[in-house]
Write a protein that holds these residues in place. Structure first.
Motif, mmCIF file in Angstrom:
data_model
loop_
_atom_site.group_PDB
_atom_site.id
_atom_site.type_symbol
_atom_site.label_atom_id
_atom_site.label_comp_id
_atom_site.label_asym_id
_atom_site.label_seq_id
_atom_site.Cartn_x
_atom_site.Cartn_y
_atom_site.Cartn_z
ATOM 1 N N SER A 110 18.954 19.295 -91.412
ATOM 2 C CA SER A 110 17.955 18.912 -90.156
ATOM 3 C C SER A 110 18.461 18.105 -88.944
ATOM 4 N N PHE A 111 19.250 16.879 -89.559
ATOM 5 C CA PHE A 111 19.254 15.849 -88.663
ATOM 6 C C PHE A 111 20.129 16.414 -86.811
ATOM 7 N N GLU A 112 21.006 17.080 -87.553
ATOM 8 C CA GLU A 112 22.126 18.162 -86.490
ATOM 9 C C GLU A 112 21.472 18.885 -85.615
ATOM 10 N N ASP A 113 20.228 19.635 -85.744
ATOM 11 C CA ASP A 113 19.940 20.416 -85.414
ATOM 12 C C ASP A 113 18.573 19.820 -84.438
ATOM 13 N N ARG A 114 18.325 18.550 -85.041
ATOM 14 C CA ARG A 114 16.794 18.215 -84.199
ATOM 15 C C ARG A 114 16.929 17.384 -83.131
ATOM 16 N N PHE A 115 18.375 16.669 -83.443
ATOM 17 C CA PHE A 115 18.453 15.751 -82.162
ATOM 18 C C PHE A 115 19.919 15.691 -81.475
ATOM 19 N N MET A 116 21.356 16.203 -82.282
ATOM 20 C CA MET A 116 22.614 16.315 -81.583
ATOM 21 C C MET A 116 22.810 17.476 -80.554
#
Length: 515
Positions: A376-382
């Motif tokens: 989810s970090f990849e999807d939400r920020f990067m």
């Protein structure tokens, strides 16, 4: 978008950093600077335990005489029936002694019965344990009334003076690899070992040598097993251990700890994050009123969640907060930023996973949550940063769409489901408990139930409607221009338009939750 990305990463980073600092500072392993000095008021046993669970089968009993001087380092929790004081004798032997050996005065702090509640706050004389009981004391109040109280209903005067030094049970360990531990034991004296690891739980003088049971959890990376060391030195003032016996082995998460590489090195370098305290921290949340209590509970939950699951994303959040500022990472291309952050996340998750497995967190409770958060970090920020950061000048939010060109269109079928209704819901309830059978002096037995827990399992069946949907997908090519440097970039955009929806049936899904 720029300000939003900064704060959406900076705020979690600040919270995680604060929790991480607290997790290191919180570890109170040093004994009181000025330990309370007490005098033995009647002959008693000094129990030297050689195991972390205070089992009498592996213990040494030394005799204390009336008038002997003791330093008191800590006290057992009031709810612990084996609520002994952690003490050291004048000749340096360390172990546990009953409160009755140095205390005959106590204060009633709470009561389960009306006759005891009447004397809350009264200083009583403790006569001793009730016959055939390990949890009930015979006491005499200040007005001469005889009462019987449980251990948790009274506090000895010595205990009240050391209220901030209630011992964890078992005493919290420090973590280290077996290789490093054995190397230290060969190059340090007993005093240096205690300075390095803090005070050991048990110390016994044996002729000219000394025997220690350390509050240390030793990890063997070859087997994944953790152990507590019982070590003996032939000379009390000479470096070099004579014998090491490992006890209280635990193999929780052993498969992972022996399989994945560098576990020993990670534990040796990062042990301060999981080292445990000798003493409890008193969070008297129940003393808070109304909304303050619920706010405090919410903060404890948030901080605990951040420490357990979010700590491994600290460096990534810091970098993601700095990237929108342009200049700190202007020398990194978008491609490099992506791989730097990905590498940081992977390395941090790896290190934190080793520490959590060593600390004893079950893998099934930890790894799935961490994996989900990483995805989810990849999807939400990067993804958002890569879309909004100019590859040429590294500015954020400087794009303006200057042209849109239609490319083509196509029909596309897909299957969709919509929630319909709850078909059924069933809940099963049961209880579990631990039974302890006491054998009395007259031959009779008494059975006590403890650790009573209520369990429930709820099974819900949900129904969903299935549809076959036809979309007309239009393909556009958008041209964006950077307002800072003038560079132009093309991006594909697809716009689905629903044409028809056909009902094809239903399906059911079963959900089971346990409490």
């Amino acid at each position: 978008m720029k300000i939003s990305l900064i704060w959406r990463n900076l705020i979690p980073a600040i919270i995680i950093l604060g929790v991480l600092i607290f997790s290191v500072v919180r570890t109170r392993r040093a004994i009181p600077e000025n330990p309370l000095v007490a005098t033995v008021i009647k002959n008693a046993d000094l129990t030297l335990y050689w195991n972390r669970h205070y089992k009498a089968g592996d213990a040494t009993i030394l005799k204390l005489k009336t008038g002997d001087s003791l330093q008191v380092f800590g006290i057992g929790k009031p709810t612990n029936h084996e609520a002994y004081y952690w003490v050291e004798t004048a000749d340096g032997q360390r172990g546990f002694v009953s409160p009755l050996a140095i205390d005959e005065r106590a204060v009633i702090v709470k009561g389960s019965k009306d006759d005891i509640k009447e004397y809350i706050g009264d200083t009583v004389r403790v006569i001793g344990l009730k016959k055939d009981s390990k949890v009930t004391y015979d006491v005499k109040t200040s007005d001469g009334t005889d009462l019987q109280t449980t251990r948790s209903e009274i506090k000895f005067l010595t205990e009240m003076e050391l209220d901030n030094y209630q011992l964890t049970s078992p005493i919290g360990p420090r973590y280290i690899s077996k290789e490093k531990f054995e190397a230290l034991c060969q190059t340090m004296t007993p005093a240096e070992i205690e300075d390095y690891f803090d005070k050991s739980m048990t110390v016994q003088r044996v002729d000219s040598g000394v025997r220690l049971f350390l509050n240390v959890s030793v990890l063997d990376p070859q087997t994944g097993v953790q152990m507590r060391p019982d070590i003996s030195f032939p000379k009390a003032d000479v470096a070099g251990v004579g014998h090491i016996q490992y006890k209280d082995s635990t193999d929780r998460n052993a498969f992972f700890l022996e399989t994945i590489p560098l576990t020993g090195a990670i534990v040796d370098v990062c042990h301060s994050f999981i080292d445990e305290s000798y003493y409890w921290y008193n969070l008297n949340l129940k003393e808070l009123d109304g909304w303050k209590y619920y706010l405090a509970m919410a903060l404890v939950f948030v901080f605990g969640f951040c420490w357990l699951y979010a700590t491994c994303f600290l460096l990534a959040h810091i970098i993601m907060a700095l990237i929108p500022l342009r200049h700190p990472f202007i020398w990194l291309s978008n491609y490099a930023v992506r791989w730097v952050i990905t590498a940081l996340i992977i390395i941090s998750i790896y290190i934190w996973t080793v520490l959590m497995l060593t600390w004893g967190v079950w893998w099934w409770f930890f790894l799935p949550v961490i994996a989900y958060m990483a995805i989810s970090f990849e999807d939400r920020f990067m993804r958002k940063i890569m879309e909004q950061r100019c590859p040429q000048c590294k500015s954020m939010d400087s794009y303006t769409r200057v042209n849109t060109a239609f490319v083509d269109e196509a029909l596309q079928w897909c299957t969709e489901s919509e929630y319909d209704k709850l078909v059924s819901s069933n809940t099963a309830r049961w209880k579990t408990w631990t039974e302890t059978v006491w054998k009395m002096g007259d031959g009779s037995t008494r059975t006590d139930k403890s650790n009573v827990q209520n369990h429930s399992r709820t099974t819900r069946v949900h129904q969903y409607k299935d549809f076959k949907v036809l979309y007309l997908v239009k393909h556009y090519l958008d041209t964006y221009e950077c307002a800072t440097c003038g560079a132009q970039y093309d991006r594909d955009r697809y716009e689905p338009i629903e044409q028809s929806r056909e009902f094809v049936g239903t399906h059911q899904e079963t959900n089971v939750t346990e409490n």
